[in-house]
Design a protein around this motif. Structure first.
Motif, short mmCIF file in Angstrom:
data_model
loop_
_atom_site.label_atom_id
_atom_site.label_comp_id
_atom_site.label_asym_id
_atom_site.label_seq_id
_atom_site.Cartn_x
_atom_site.Cartn_y
_atom_site.Cartn_z
N ALA A 173 0.82 -1.21 0.00
CA ALA A 173 0.00 0.00 0.00
C ALA A 173 0.85 1.26 0.00
O ALA A 173 0.60 2.20 -0.76
CB ALA A 173 -0.94 -0.01 1.21
N SER A 174 1.87 1.30 0.86
CA SER A 174 2.69 2.51 0.97
C SER A 174 3.95 2.48 0.11
O SER A 174 4.67 3.48 0.04
CB SER A 174 3.10 2.71 2.44
OG SER A 174 3.91 1.64 2.88
N HIS A 175 4.23 1.34 -0.53
CA HIS A 175 5.45 1.15 -1.32
C HIS A 175 6.70 1.27 -0.44
O HIS A 175 7.77 1.63 -0.92
CB HIS A 175 5.53 2.16 -2.48
CG HIS A 175 4.53 1.90 -3.55
ND1 HIS A 175 4.62 2.45 -4.81
CD2 HIS A 175 3.40 1.16 -3.55
CE1 HIS A 175 3.60 2.06 -5.55
NE2 HIS A 175 2.84 1.28 -4.79
N VAL A 176 6.55 0.97 0.85
CA VAL A 176 7.68 0.99 1.77
C VAL A 176 8.15 -0.44 2.00
O VAL A 176 7.34 -1.33 2.28
CB VAL A 176 7.31 1.65 3.11
CG1 VAL A 176 8.44 1.52 4.11
CG2 VAL A 176 6.96 3.12 2.90
N GLU A 177 9.45 -0.65 1.87
CA GLU A 177 10.03 -1.96 2.12
C GLU A 177 11.10 -1.84 3.21
O GLU A 177 11.88 -0.88 3.21
CB GLU A 177 10.64 -2.54 0.84
CG GLU A 177 9.58 -2.85 -0.20
CD GLU A 177 10.12 -3.49 -1.46
OE1 GLU A 177 9.40 -4.27 -2.09
OE2 GLU A 177 11.29 -3.20 -1.82
N GLY A 228 16.57 9.71 6.76
CA GLY A 228 17.36 10.30 5.69
C GLY A 228 16.50 10.92 4.61
O GLY A 228 15.43 10.41 4.29
N SER A 229 16.98 12.03 4.05
CA SER A 229 16.19 12.78 3.07
C SER A 229 15.93 12.00 1.79
O SER A 229 15.02 12.34 1.04
CB SER A 229 16.91 14.08 2.73
OG SER A 229 18.20 13.82 2.19
N SER A 230 16.70 10.96 1.51
CA SER A 230 16.50 10.19 0.29
C SER A 230 15.29 9.26 0.37
O SER A 230 14.92 8.65 -0.63
CB SER A 230 17.76 9.35 0.00
OG SER A 230 18.04 8.48 1.08
N GLY A 231 14.68 9.17 1.55
CA GLY A 231 13.53 8.29 1.73
C GLY A 231 13.90 7.03 2.47
O GLY A 231 13.50 5.93 2.08
N GLY A 257 11.38 4.04 1.07
CA GLY A 257 10.12 4.38 0.43
C GLY A 257 10.30 5.45 -0.62
O GLY A 257 11.40 5.92 -0.88
N PRO A 258 9.19 5.87 -1.24
CA PRO A 258 9.27 6.87 -2.31
C PRO A 258 9.86 8.19 -1.86
O PRO A 258 10.54 8.86 -2.63
CB PRO A 258 7.80 7.05 -2.74
CG PRO A 258 7.10 5.83 -2.26
CD PRO A 258 7.81 5.40 -1.02
N ASN A 259 9.59 8.60 -0.61
CA ASN A 259 10.17 9.83 -0.07
C ASN A 259 10.16 9.76 1.45
O ASN A 259 9.59 8.84 2.04
CB ASN A 259 9.43 11.07 -0.59
CG ASN A 259 7.95 11.05 -0.26
OD1 ASN A 259 7.54 11.00 0.91
ND2 ASN A 259 7.12 11.08 -1.30
N LEU A 260 10.76 10.75 2.07
CA LEU A 260 10.94 10.73 3.52
C LEU A 260 9.62 10.83 4.26
O LEU A 260 9.44 10.21 5.31
CB LEU A 260 11.88 11.86 3.93
CG LEU A 260 12.17 12.02 5.42
CD1 LEU A 260 12.63 10.72 6.04
CD2 LEU A 260 13.20 13.12 5.64
#
Length: 746
Positions: free
Chosen positions: A201-205, A276-279, A320-323
């Protein structure tokens, strides 16, 4: 259409390793597998060459057909033209197909070069749906990338592992038939386990990683690169910065301490989360004692502390896609299902710290009476008079018996709204400590077992110039004794609020259980919510869900990051770790008892604190010669009451539902805008109010960045409207003003 198809095929080729099926390398791709890919690639090149040969024949045949004469047709204007157009269409289709195949041929060569020649040191370990983890054998590091963009999110240096063929061990996976796990072992060195968890759902791994040494001679130290990544979270530091990239802290125990006594250490608010700012989020295991160090603009490193038994290095990397998406995911995982709100009544009560230098309770009562009368005379008496630990002790020792004078049984403090301060320390010269020893209650204090007969010996620690013992908050009997003591004392003074300080700090004699300081803060927070009066703490560690207000670290009365410039970085640091309910240090700083004399510094500090949950003063506004400063203070107190408090209450309820912080950095609105990653002098309340105070001495203009392309901001004072994604150069902000922008709701 053929161009779109071509791009789709090219994208598929990039993510498909030349075998005609989805690339699911489990667990890794070593040099041997790269050689296998070369074989498959050669076969694909051969097939591509055959297709190109057929294309050339097809183009040649089309030219031959077009060169032949055509038969006459009774309806040339219809039939013959249709036939000609059809043949021409087939010709162009064939040509387009050949161009596409030629393009794929070139891309295939490029991919082979990238896999085998250009990056032979890259070895895949685990590939998720959105991200991938591989080992860089040249740099001895784990590299995590976003697959769709081929963008590196974080690089983790593992140092020099003795085994030169480390990637070969990843290839020999012992987690049988499990493409989302890698288990491997080096004989007499390390065990490594990596497990991938994916949230569709969140594209977070998230990658759960454990490095376990097999003997005590194996050292593990992992360093997280700051290259192209801005880092936030972790622990508060002296002269707080946002982000942490410009901070340097030597490798030391990751434990909360008092920065007044340990200026090169970690401060009173600490958690095992880095963002981190990269996500990416790095979640260190709180169960393993760690040393952590930060090297400015290079990396931050973590290392298990040396002990008699081997300690693993455990951490969780979430990508994830962003932070913003990653932060929301972590906050939801770590929060309670329905956290409680603290007592929000304190929002409406500014805190007035009483600073006096007296040695008796009678003198203190006189000072307290004078201070209360001045607050009333200047119409500022709707607040809390805060007493420090010394003043609290003096008041408790005053004899209010009738024999001492008229109405001594009704002391003045019963008619005031005050807060009192206690600490879990007792002097070794105190009668209560001596009594506890006589009663056999040595276990009431943090102690160490003797090596002979098994007796416990209370440990001593310096506290405010005295040698003390510290309450053992893991002992239920000691906790009950302390709660009764605090309850009786706060009732005696009719105190509305109780401040508990001293949770942070480590002992000076080198206790082996440094990690106990983190557990101590957590247990002390659990004790604080059992106090009948509203309690506040001065330290936090894994206690963001406890319904308490947190007192922010004291600051210097200066224009530097030790003073006013450190306020907003501290606000953002507290918020990113989940501490939404905090009380800022007194206007002008409270590291010393001296009243601030710099009028400009007082005003600029006042303008920042107005937009925080609770306004706190140590220098009363009537102490300045300019009477208008008193009126300005009243004006900002009204603004806080009428405008800021309703916002905080609104977003406090949103926090309960979503775990989104109340105070937010600018990247919360623009998580992919690199400009927002380093702005440390602006903040958001929710997502609708942007505050940009002045923190430079003598400045009446400042640059202001408005985030969010596609949204608009309106200046609260003059009504001007600006587009998001705009930098306002030298925007005028007079001494009596603070720049405030409201997001225009569409």
């Amino acid at each position: 259409m053929w161009a779109l198809s071509l791009r789709g095929r090219a994208k598929q080729l990039i993510h498909t390793p030349l075998m005609g099926r989805a690339w699911t390398p489990s667990p890794s791709i070593s040099l041997q597998r790269s050689q296998q890919h070369v074989a498959h690639s050669i076969l694909l090149l051969s097939n591509t060459h055959q297709l190109l040969h057929r294309c050339s024949r097809l183009i040649h045949s089309n030219h031959v057909i077009n060169a032949r004469g055509r038969k006459p047709c009774p309806y040339p204007e219809v039939s013959w033209n249709s036939e000609l157009k059809a043949e021409e269409g087939d010709q162009w289709k064939g040509t387009a197909a050949c161009i596409a195949i030629g393009f794929l041929f070139v891309m295939t060569l490029g991919l082979i070069y990238w896999q085998v020649v250009d990056q032979p040191h890259m070895h895949w370990i685990i590939q998720g749906r959105f991200t991938g983890l591989f080992w860089d054998s040249k740099r001895h590091s784990l590299v995590l990338q976003m697959l769709s963009e081929h963008r590196t999110l974080v690089e983790v240096s593992a140092g020099r592992i003795r085994d030169p063929d480390l990637h070969g061990h990843f290839w020999r996976n012992q987690c049988w038939l499990n493409s989302s796990s890698v288990c491997t072992e080096w004989e007499r060195q390390l065990k490594v386990r990596m497990v991938l968890e994916s949230d569709e759902a969140s594209h977070v791994e998230c990658y759960n990683i454990t490095w376990m040494p097999l003997h005590c001679h194996v050292e593990i130290k992992h360093c997280f690169s700051m290259e192209r990544v801005m880092w936030y979270g972790g622990a508060s530091v002296q002269a707080q910065r946002w982000p942490l990239n410009t901070v340097t802290i030597p490798l030391q125990p990751f434990a909360a301490s008092d920065l007044r006594h340990n200026p090169s250490g970690y401060g009173s608010v600490l958690d095992h989360q880095f963002f981190g700012s990269s996500g990416v989020a790095v979640l260190l295991s709180p169960d393993v004692p760690l040393n952590v160090g930060i090297q400015s603009n290079h990396h931050f490193c973590v290392q298990p502390q040396r002990a008699l038994v081997t300690q693993p290095l455990q951490y969780r990397l979430c990508l994830g896609p962003n932070l913003k998406v990653v932060h929301q995911k972590i906050a939801q995982e770590r929060s309670l299902s329905s956290p409680q709100l603290p007592n929000l009544a304190i929002l409406r009560s500014p805190i007035w710290k009483l600073v006096v230098n007296v040695d008796s309770g009678e003198k203190l009562e006189k000072e307290l009476r004078t201070f209360a009368n001045r607050l009333k005379r200047h119409q500022l008496n709707k607040g809390i008079i805060s007493l420090d630990e010394h003043s609290t002790s003096l008041l408790l020792n005053v004899d209010h018996s009738p024999s001492r004078g008229k109405n001594r049984n009704l002391p003045l403090v019963r008619h005031l709204n005050i807060s009192v301060t206690f600490a879990p320390y007792v002097s070794v010269n105190d009668q209560q400590f001596q009594t506890s020893l006589q009663k056999g209650n040595e276990a009431f204090w943090l102690s160490r077992l003797t090596t002979t007969q098994g007796h416990v010996v209370p440990l001593t620690s310096p506290w405010k110039g005295d040698i003390c013992v510290k309450l053992n908050v893991s002992n239920p009997a000691a906790v009950s004794w302390f709660l009764e003591r605090v309850g009786n004392w706060s009732a005696q003074l009719d105190a509305e609020y109780v401040i508990l300080e001293g949770g942070e700090g480590s002992f000076s004699d080198g206790l082996p259980e440094v990690q106990a300081s983190q557990d101590y803060i957590r247990l002390l927070a659990g004790l604080a919510i059992r106090i009948e009066r509203t309690a506040m703490l001065t330290s936090g560690s894994r206690t963001s869900d406890v319904p308490l207000f947190l007192m922010m670290s004291p600051l210097q009365g200066s224009w530097s990051y030790l003073g006013i410039k450190g306020i907003i970085p501290s606000i953002l640091h507290y918020s990113v770790l989940g501490y939404n309910f905090f009380i800022s240090d007194a206007i002008g700083g409270s590291l010393t008892d001296d009243l601030i004399r710099d009028e400009e510094l007082f005003i600029r500090w006042l303008e920042i604190v107005t937009f925080l949950p609770v306004m706190s003063f140590q220098t009363p506004p009537w102490s300045f010669s300019e009477y208008w400063i008193l009126n300005l203070t009243k004006s900002y107190l009204s603004l806080h009451h009428d405008f800021v408090i309703p916002l905080i209450i609104k977003y406090a309820h949103e926090w309960r539902e979503t775990r989104n912080p109340i105070y937010r950095p600018l990247w919360w609105i623009s998580p992919e805008d690199p400009i927002t990653f380093t702005i440390d002098d602006e903040f958001l309340i929710g997502s609708e109010v942007l505050v940009a105070p002045v923190t430079d001495e003598g400045a009446v203009k400042r640059d202001i960045y408005l985030p969010g392309v596609g949204i608009q901001w309106r200046d609260r004072w003059n009504g001007q409207v600006f587009d998001g994604g705009t930098l306002l150069d030298n925007y005028p902000v007079g001494l009596e003003k603070v720049a405030v922008f409201l997001q225009i709701q569409s």
